[in-house]
Write a protein that holds these residues in place. Structure first.
Motif, mmCIF file in Angstrom:
data_model
loop_
_atom_site.group_PDB
_atom_site.id
_atom_site.type_symbol
_atom_site.label_atom_id
_atom_site.label_comp_id
_atom_site.label_asym_id
_atom_site.label_seq_id
_atom_site.Cartn_x
_atom_site.Cartn_y
_atom_site.Cartn_z
ATOM 1 N N UNK A 41 37.048 58.309 94.745
ATOM 2 C CA UNK A 41 35.566 58.745 95.386
ATOM 3 C C UNK A 41 34.425 57.953 94.373
ATOM 4 N N UNK A 42 34.916 57.206 93.383
ATOM 5 C CA UNK A 42 33.910 56.280 92.607
ATOM 6 C C UNK A 42 33.491 55.057 93.449
ATOM 7 N N UNK A 43 32.029 54.921 93.394
ATOM 8 C CA UNK A 43 31.560 53.417 93.916
ATOM 9 C C UNK A 43 32.451 52.427 93.428
ATOM 10 N N UNK A 44 32.906 51.347 94.227
ATOM 11 C CA UNK A 44 33.897 50.490 93.784
ATOM 12 C C UNK A 44 35.104 50.753 93.703
ATOM 13 N N UNK A 45 35.738 52.193 94.160
ATOM 14 C CA UNK A 45 37.004 52.706 93.775
ATOM 15 C C UNK A 45 38.188 51.879 94.141
ATOM 16 N N UNK A 46 37.880 51.115 95.378
ATOM 17 C CA UNK A 46 38.854 50.167 95.842
ATOM 18 C C UNK A 46 39.306 49.200 94.986
ATOM 19 N N UNK A 47 38.203 48.559 94.514
ATOM 20 C CA UNK A 47 38.288 47.356 93.542
ATOM 21 C C UNK A 47 38.998 47.918 92.324
ATOM 22 N N UNK A 48 38.657 49.064 91.673
ATOM 23 C CA UNK A 48 39.368 49.597 90.555
ATOM 24 C C UNK A 48 40.666 49.935 90.910
ATOM 25 N N UNK A 49 40.979 50.628 91.947
ATOM 26 C CA UNK A 49 42.406 50.646 92.092
ATOM 27 C C UNK A 49 43.179 49.474 92.137
ATOM 28 N N UNK A 50 42.773 48.177 92.539
ATOM 29 C CA UNK A 50 43.499 47.220 92.815
ATOM 30 C C UNK A 50 43.544 46.668 90.934
ATOM 31 N N UNK A 51 42.452 46.519 90.460
ATOM 32 C CA UNK A 51 42.444 46.208 88.911
ATOM 33 C C UNK A 51 43.673 46.696 88.254
ATOM 34 N N UNK A 52 43.732 48.272 88.507
ATOM 35 C CA UNK A 52 44.830 49.133 87.815
ATOM 36 C C UNK A 52 46.201 48.777 88.063
ATOM 37 N N UNK A 53 46.375 48.643 89.421
ATOM 38 C CA UNK A 53 47.760 48.178 89.947
ATOM 39 C C UNK A 53 48.105 46.856 89.506
ATOM 40 N N UNK A 54 47.205 46.031 89.605
ATOM 41 C CA UNK A 54 47.316 44.617 89.216
ATOM 42 C C UNK A 54 47.600 44.124 87.799
ATOM 43 N N UNK A 55 47.193 45.338 87.033
ATOM 44 C CA UNK A 55 47.179 45.185 85.535
ATOM 45 C C UNK A 55 46.000 44.426 84.923
ATOM 46 N N UNK A 56 45.196 44.412 85.646
ATOM 47 C CA UNK A 56 43.800 43.622 85.094
ATOM 48 C C UNK A 56 42.658 44.805 84.284
ATOM 49 N N UNK A 57 43.251 46.093 84.484
ATOM 50 C CA UNK A 57 42.318 47.038 83.943
ATOM 51 C C UNK A 57 42.534 47.257 82.250
ATOM 52 N N UNK A 58 41.414 47.664 81.774
ATOM 53 C CA UNK A 58 41.584 47.698 80.123
ATOM 54 C C UNK A 58 42.592 48.528 79.566
ATOM 55 N N UNK A 59 42.945 49.451 80.578
ATOM 56 C CA UNK A 59 43.923 50.412 80.100
ATOM 57 C C UNK A 59 45.390 50.220 80.794
ATOM 58 N N UNK A 60 46.170 49.975 79.698
ATOM 59 C CA UNK A 60 47.621 49.438 79.972
ATOM 60 C C UNK A 60 48.308 50.454 80.647
ATOM 61 N N UNK A 61 49.146 50.238 81.854
ATOM 62 C CA UNK A 61 50.015 51.415 82.695
ATOM 63 C C UNK A 61 50.661 50.468 83.557
ATOM 64 N N UNK A 62 50.029 49.903 84.334
ATOM 65 C CA UNK A 62 51.084 49.190 85.479
ATOM 66 C C UNK A 62 51.866 47.791 84.934
ATOM 67 N N UNK A 63 51.166 47.286 83.942
ATOM 68 C CA UNK A 63 51.676 45.871 83.418
ATOM 69 C C UNK A 63 52.547 46.085 82.119
ATOM 70 N N UNK A 64 53.276 46.835 82.010
ATOM 71 C CA UNK A 64 54.016 47.097 80.854
ATOM 72 C C UNK A 64 55.303 46.299 81.018
#
Length: 244
Positions: A41-64
């Motif tokens: 629902x957030x502007x740019x949400x699709x890009x933020x989803x990719x960042x999270x899944x690819x481990x490029x987000x500041x919040x560690x989760x997918x890249x453990x």
């Protein structure tokens, strides 16, 4: 099912160690499913989803370092048969539920059928929430919006303006939501974070006053674990418990 409810993912050694403890085996031996739904629902949400899944987000989760990683997109589930997705959910060691809009996420957890499945998963499975992913796991919560969202049946219940931005130019409406009831307490993430002024101590107190359950305000270095009904706060930061 075991819970690890975080504000911003696996941010420090204490939270990381608790995750491994809940899993009961090394992360490298665990199969994970990642749920990015809340961010759309957030502007740019699709890009933020990719960042999270690819481990490029500041919040560690997918890249453990998980043994395997799958994507579970809740908005797709009603259009496909359970046989296509339910086995993966039942076989997963951990569900990684990303942040975003908790009302949107809780709604799709119910509409997709996932909410009904979660209580039936094996006891050693782990639900890891980040921000909205943590909020939606609870029974009742509140969130603020500039414009209250609408449910399929019409406007969601809105309360009153309770927060004005530090610049004085944005009023937010407090909205009551209902999560999937995995936890009998509420969570306010990003407590006292400079980029989340509506989660200041004063505003968190206003939010908690409208929630008929104990409410944990947690910062990004804090998490809450729940195992067999026992709740434990894991923190290298700041948190506060508000009683109803």
């Amino acid at each position: 099912m075991r819970l690890l409810l975080t504000s911003a993912g696996i941010k420090n050694a204490s939270i990381h160690n608790t995750l491994v403890e809940l899993l009961g085996k090394p992360i490298a031996e665990c199969d994970a499913l990642f749920i990015p739904t809340a961010i759309y629902p957030f502007p740019g949400g699709a890009g933020m989803a990719w960042q999270a899944v690819s481990g490029k987000s500041a919040s560690l989760l997918a890249d453990l370092g998980w043994k395997s990683m799958g994507i579970l997109e809740l908005t797709a589930l009603p259009s496909i048969g359970e046989a296509a997705w339910l086995p993966a959910v039942r076989d997963a060691d951990v569900l990684l539920v990303w942040g975003g809009d908790p009302l949107f996420l809780a709604d799709w957890m119910r509409r997709s059928g996932l909410a009904a499945v979660l209580p039936t998963l094996r006891s050693e499975a782990v639900y890891v929430g980040v921000s909205a992913g943590s909020i939606a796991a609870t029974s009742t919560f509140v969130e603020t919006y500039e414009e209250p969202p609408r449910a399929n049946s019409g406007p969601l219940k809105s309360e009153e303006v309770v927060f004005t931005s530090p610049q004085g130019d944005v009023d937010r409406i407090l909205v009551t939501g209902h999560g999937v009831g995995l936890a009998d307490f509420a969570v306010i993430p990003h407590f006292q974070h400079p980029d989340h002024a509506d989660a200041s101590t004063a505003n968190a107190e206003k939010w908690a006053a409208r929630i008929p359950a104990p409410t944990y305000a947690i910062d990004d270095d804090t998490a809450i674990s729940v195992v067999d009904g026992v709740t434990r706060v894991v923190s290298e930061g700041q948190w506060k418990l508000f009683q109803p």
